[in-house]
Scaffold this motif. Structure first.
Motif, PDB file in Angstrom:
ATOM      1  N   PRO A  52       0.832  -1.214   0.000  1.00 29.28           N
ATOM      2  CA  PRO A  52       0.000   0.000   0.000  1.00 29.28           C
ATOM      3  C   PRO A  52       0.863   1.260   0.000  1.00 29.28           C
ATOM      4  N   VAL A  53       0.380   2.301  -0.666  1.00 31.20           N
ATOM      5  CA  VAL A  53       1.106   3.569  -0.731  1.00 31.20           C
ATOM      6  C   VAL A  53       0.248   4.673  -0.118  1.00 31.20           C
ATOM      7  N   SER A  54       0.910   5.726   0.338  1.00 36.91           N
ATOM      8  CA  SER A  54       0.231   6.855   0.975  1.00 36.91           C
ATOM      9  C   SER A  54      -0.198   7.879  -0.066  1.00 36.91           C
ATOM     10  N   ASP A  55      -1.123   8.733   0.332  1.00 33.41           N
ATOM     11  CA  ASP A  55      -1.487   9.877  -0.494  1.00 33.41           C
ATOM     12  C   ASP A  55      -0.336  10.879  -0.493  1.00 33.41           C
ATOM     13  N   ASN A  56      -0.552  12.008  -1.143  1.00 37.27           N
ATOM     14  CA  ASN A  56       0.488  13.028  -1.241  1.00 37.27           C
ATOM     15  C   ASN A  56       0.006  14.338  -0.627  1.00 37.27           C
ATOM     16  N   PRO A  57      -0.200  14.378   0.704  1.00 34.71           N
ATOM     17  CA  PRO A  57      -0.654  15.628   1.326  1.00 34.71           C
ATOM     18  C   PRO A  57       0.371  16.749   1.220  1.00 34.71           C
ATOM     19  N   LEU A  58       1.650  16.424   1.029  1.00 31.27           N
ATOM     20  CA  LEU A  58       2.665  17.475   0.890  1.00 31.27           C
ATOM     21  C   LEU A  58       2.422  18.297  -0.364  1.00 31.27           C
ATOM     22  N   ASN A  59       2.164  17.626  -1.485  1.00 33.05           N
ATOM     23  CA  ASN A  59       1.807  18.276  -2.744  1.00 33.05           C
ATOM     24  C   ASN A  59       2.777  19.404  -3.115  1.00 33.05           C
ATOM     25  N   PRO A 112      10.670  15.466  17.050  1.00 35.65           N
ATOM     26  CA  PRO A 112       9.586  16.334  16.566  1.00 35.65           C
ATOM     27  C   PRO A 112       8.251  16.023  17.230  1.00 35.65           C
ATOM     28  N   ALA A 113       7.359  16.994  17.208  1.00 39.23           N
ATOM     29  CA  ALA A 113       6.015  16.795  17.757  1.00 39.23           C
ATOM     30  C   ALA A 113       5.219  15.856  16.855  1.00 39.23           C
ATOM     31  N   GLU A 114       4.211  15.234  17.417  1.00 41.50           N
ATOM     32  CA  GLU A 114       3.363  14.336  16.624  1.00 41.50           C
ATOM     33  C   GLU A 114       2.624  15.124  15.548  1.00 41.50           C
ATOM     34  N   GLY A 115       2.302  14.438  14.474  1.00 43.62           N
ATOM     35  CA  GLY A 115       1.576  15.065  13.378  1.00 43.62           C
ATOM     36  C   GLY A 115       2.460  15.546  12.250  1.00 43.62           C
ATOM     37  N   MET A 116       3.776  15.399  12.395  1.00 45.40           N
ATOM     38  CA  MET A 116       4.696  15.825  11.352  1.00 45.40           C
ATOM     39  C   MET A 116       4.530  14.952  10.109  1.00 45.40           C
ATOM     40  N   ILE A 117       4.712  15.551   8.940  1.00 43.91           N
ATOM     41  CA  ILE A 117       4.627  14.823   7.676  1.00 43.91           C
ATOM     42  C   ILE A 117       5.999  14.280   7.302  1.00 43.91           C
ATOM     43  N   PHE A 118       6.034  12.997   6.906  1.00 41.10           N
ATOM     44  CA  PHE A 118       7.252  12.426   6.326  1.00 41.10           C
ATOM     45  C   PHE A 118       6.936  12.029   4.895  1.00 41.10           C
ATOM     46  N   HIS A 119       7.668  12.653   3.951  1.00 33.72           N
ATOM     47  CA  HIS A 119       7.405  12.421   2.530  1.00 33.72           C
ATOM     48  C   HIS A 119       8.536  11.614   1.898  1.00 33.72           C
ATOM     49  N   SER A 120       8.170  10.699   1.005  1.00 33.38           N
ATOM     50  CA  SER A 120       9.153   9.877   0.301  1.00 33.38           C
ATOM     51  C   SER A 120       8.598   9.500  -1.065  1.00 33.38           C
ATOM     52  N   ARG A 134       4.534   4.787  15.081  1.00 29.60           N
ATOM     53  CA  ARG A 134       5.115   4.815  16.423  1.00 29.60           C
ATOM     54  C   ARG A 134       5.601   6.213  16.772  1.00 29.60           C
ATOM     55  N   TYR A 135       6.163   6.916  15.804  1.00 31.04           N
ATOM     56  CA  TYR A 135       6.663   8.276  16.027  1.00 31.04           C
ATOM     57  C   TYR A 135       5.570   9.337  15.877  1.00 31.04           C
ATOM     58  N   GLY A 136       4.361   8.920  15.549  1.00 32.96           N
ATOM     59  CA  GLY A 136       3.266   9.874  15.400  1.00 32.96           C
ATOM     60  C   GLY A 136       3.374  10.709  14.137  1.00 32.96           C
ATOM     61  N   MET A 137       3.976  10.149  13.090  1.00 29.52           N
ATOM     62  CA  MET A 137       4.161  10.880  11.835  1.00 29.52           C
ATOM     63  C   MET A 137       3.106  10.489  10.806  1.00 29.52           C
ATOM     64  N   ARG A 138       2.833  11.410   9.919  1.00 25.66           N
ATOM     65  CA  ARG A 138       1.876  11.187   8.840  1.00 25.66           C
ATOM     66  C   ARG A 138       2.639  10.937   7.543  1.00 25.66           C
ATOM     67  N   GLY A 139       2.402   9.803   6.913  1.00 28.37           N
ATOM     68  CA  GLY A 139       3.109   9.445   5.694  1.00 28.37           C
ATOM     69  C   GLY A 139       2.595  10.204   4.481  1.00 28.37           C
ATOM     70  N   SER A 140       3.502  10.475   3.561  1.00 27.34           N
ATOM     71  CA  SER A 140       3.169  11.128   2.288  1.00 27.34           C
ATOM     72  C   SER A 140       4.096  10.542   1.229  1.00 27.34           C
ATOM     73  N   MET A 141       3.552  10.234   0.045  1.00 28.84           N
ATOM     74  CA  MET A 141       4.362   9.654  -1.023  1.00 28.84           C
ATOM     75  C   MET A 141       4.137  10.378  -2.335  1.00 28.84           C
ATOM     76  N   SER A 142       5.182  10.412  -3.143  1.00 23.96           N
ATOM     77  CA  SER A 142       5.106  11.054  -4.449  1.00 23.96           C
ATOM     78  C   SER A 142       4.117  10.319  -5.349  1.00 23.96           C
ATOM     79  N   ARG A 143       3.579  11.063  -6.279  1.00 25.29           N
ATOM     80  CA  ARG A 143       2.728  10.423  -7.276  1.00 25.29           C
ATOM     81  C   ARG A 143       3.562   9.542  -8.187  1.00 25.29           C
ATOM     82  N   LYS A 144       2.947   8.570  -8.792  1.00 24.74           N
ATOM     83  CA  LYS A 144       3.655   7.592  -9.597  1.00 24.74           C
ATOM     84  C   LYS A 144       4.399   8.262 -10.748  1.00 24.74           C
TER      85      LYS A 144
END
Length: 395
Positions: A214-221, A287-295, A312-322
């Motif tokens: 499964p892959v994450s959405d791209n909230p970073l955009n 970092p505080a919880e809720g931080m975005i990690f993008h890859s 576990r670290y309270g981070m929100r995942g974000s992934m690039s579009r295909k």
């Protein structure tokens, strides 16, 4: 979130930190470069000298051990001299002033006496040079610096940065050192003396997105300019060729300051590599919880183990579009700078040699390299200035 009780840094990170110290660099300089407390690094060095980074009790020192310690000290000095020669590049072909400038720039990294001895100049002459230059590194404000003096400064900067800067950054570095000179004059002098930045080259991608994970959405955009530190991190993997095989580098970058806050090096491009890089970043920054990690969508980042660590670290995942490399452009730019400015044209007989270059460049990048996105300041200087400003406003 409760703090974990496990080790604060990966074993690889500890070993690299200790190796830098035993290689001749000062504890204070290494601690500053890696963001450590000096006492912590002292403890690691002590533990390594007693049989490993496991906190074992230091036994009573015997005569044999004292001799071993003496030999290690001598070896450290030899390694230090080797590193000085390595950083000095072609400085032996330059004049004494260039050597003095190089020594001045690295006086917090290596003892002045060792640098002078290695570069074949006298410590007394260096002290006289410092007294002459006291108060400024250039001519008085408003006075035009001579061509020979300007060329000396340019060559010193080119040597110190290992050829990373072209004329625009060299000009800004000269201004930062209070050398009053015009852009066109710097450009022309570098052209006339064939002083140029390392050339460009192309590199292939390493992302393997052909998986069923499964892959994450791209909230970073592509919102690459957060307003505070540790709000958005981004990560990626690259490779370096050696005669022993590939060496892989995973990094974590804070998008606010563009600082590399975590990294890991390994022989295989596995999920553990990116897990170690993220763990190092989290333990350093908390970092505080809720931080975005993008890859990107690579299988390492999409793996269940890595995604569990994000939760576990309270981070929100974000992934690039295909098939869209621009969604992770910041890390791609970092890798391009590393390979063009430092690794291009270099051949490594071992992974160890390649690691040395990568770690040295990461320290240079975080502490000293001018970043155009940050108004031509280094990532750490940019963040420190922001924190001073915030502290003043809060007072």
């Amino acid at each position: 979130m409760a703090k974990t009780a496990r080790a604060r840094y990966t074993l690889e990170f500890k070993e690299e930190a200790v190796r830098l110290v035993t290689g001749g660099q000062r504890v204070a300089a290494v601690a500053k470069m890696l963001g450590l407390a000096e006492q912590t690094l002292h403890n690691w060095v002590k533990a390594a000298g007693s049989g490993g980074l496991t906190g074992t009790v230091v036994p009573k020192v015997s005569a044999e051990q004292m001799e071993i310690s003496r030999l290690r000290t001598e070896l450290a000095r030899v390694k230090m001299e080797r590193d000085i020669l390595k950083k000095s590049g072609g400085v032996f072909r330059e004049g004494v002033a260039v050597k003095y400038t190089l020594i001045q720039r690295h006086r917090d990294l290596w003892p002045i006496s060792v640098q002078c001895s290695t570069l074949g100049v006298s410590a007394r002459g260096f002290r006289q040079y410092v007294r002459r230059e006291a108060g400024t590194d250039a001519a008085p404000a408003g006075q035009r610096v001579g061509n020979l003096a300007l060329l000396t400064h340019i060559k010193a900067i080119h040597t110190e940065t290992r050829g990373a800067y072209g004329w625009p950054r060299v000009w800004r570095e000269l201004r930062r050192r209070h050398v009053r000179v015009g852009k066109e004059r710097v450009r022309r002098m570098m052209r006339d003396h064939a002083i140029r930045a390392r050339g460009q080259r192309k590199f292939k991608a390493t992302t393997d997105s052909t998986h069923s994970l499964p892959v994450s959405d791209n909230p970073l955009n592509r919102a690459f300019r957060p307003e505070q530190p540790d709000r958005v991190w981004t990560g990626d993997i690259t490779y370096i060729a050696t005669q022993e095989g590939w060496l892989y580098l995973a990094v974590v970058i804070d998008l606010f300051s563009r600082q590399v806050v975590g990294w890991a090096l390994g022989e295989r491009m596995t999920r553990q590599l990116v897990i170690d890089a993220l763990a190092m970043a989290w333990f350093r920054q908390r970092p505080a919880e809720g931080m975005i990690f993008h890859s990107d969508r690579g299988s390492q980042y999409a793996s269940s183990d890595f995604q569990a660590l994000l939760r576990r670290y309270g981070m929100r995942g974000s992934m690039s579009r295909k098939s869209n490399c621009w969604d992770n452009a910041v890390t791609e730019t970092l890798f391009g700078s590393l390979k063009v400015e430092r690794l291009h044209g270099m051949r490594f007989d071992t992974r160890r040699r390649a690691k040395d270059e990568v770690i040295d460049w990461l320290g240079f990048y975080n502490h000293r390299r001018m970043h155009s996105t940050l108004g031509y300041t280094s990532p750490m200087a940019f963040e420190e200035a922001w924190r001073r400003k915030e502290s003043t406003l809060a007072a």
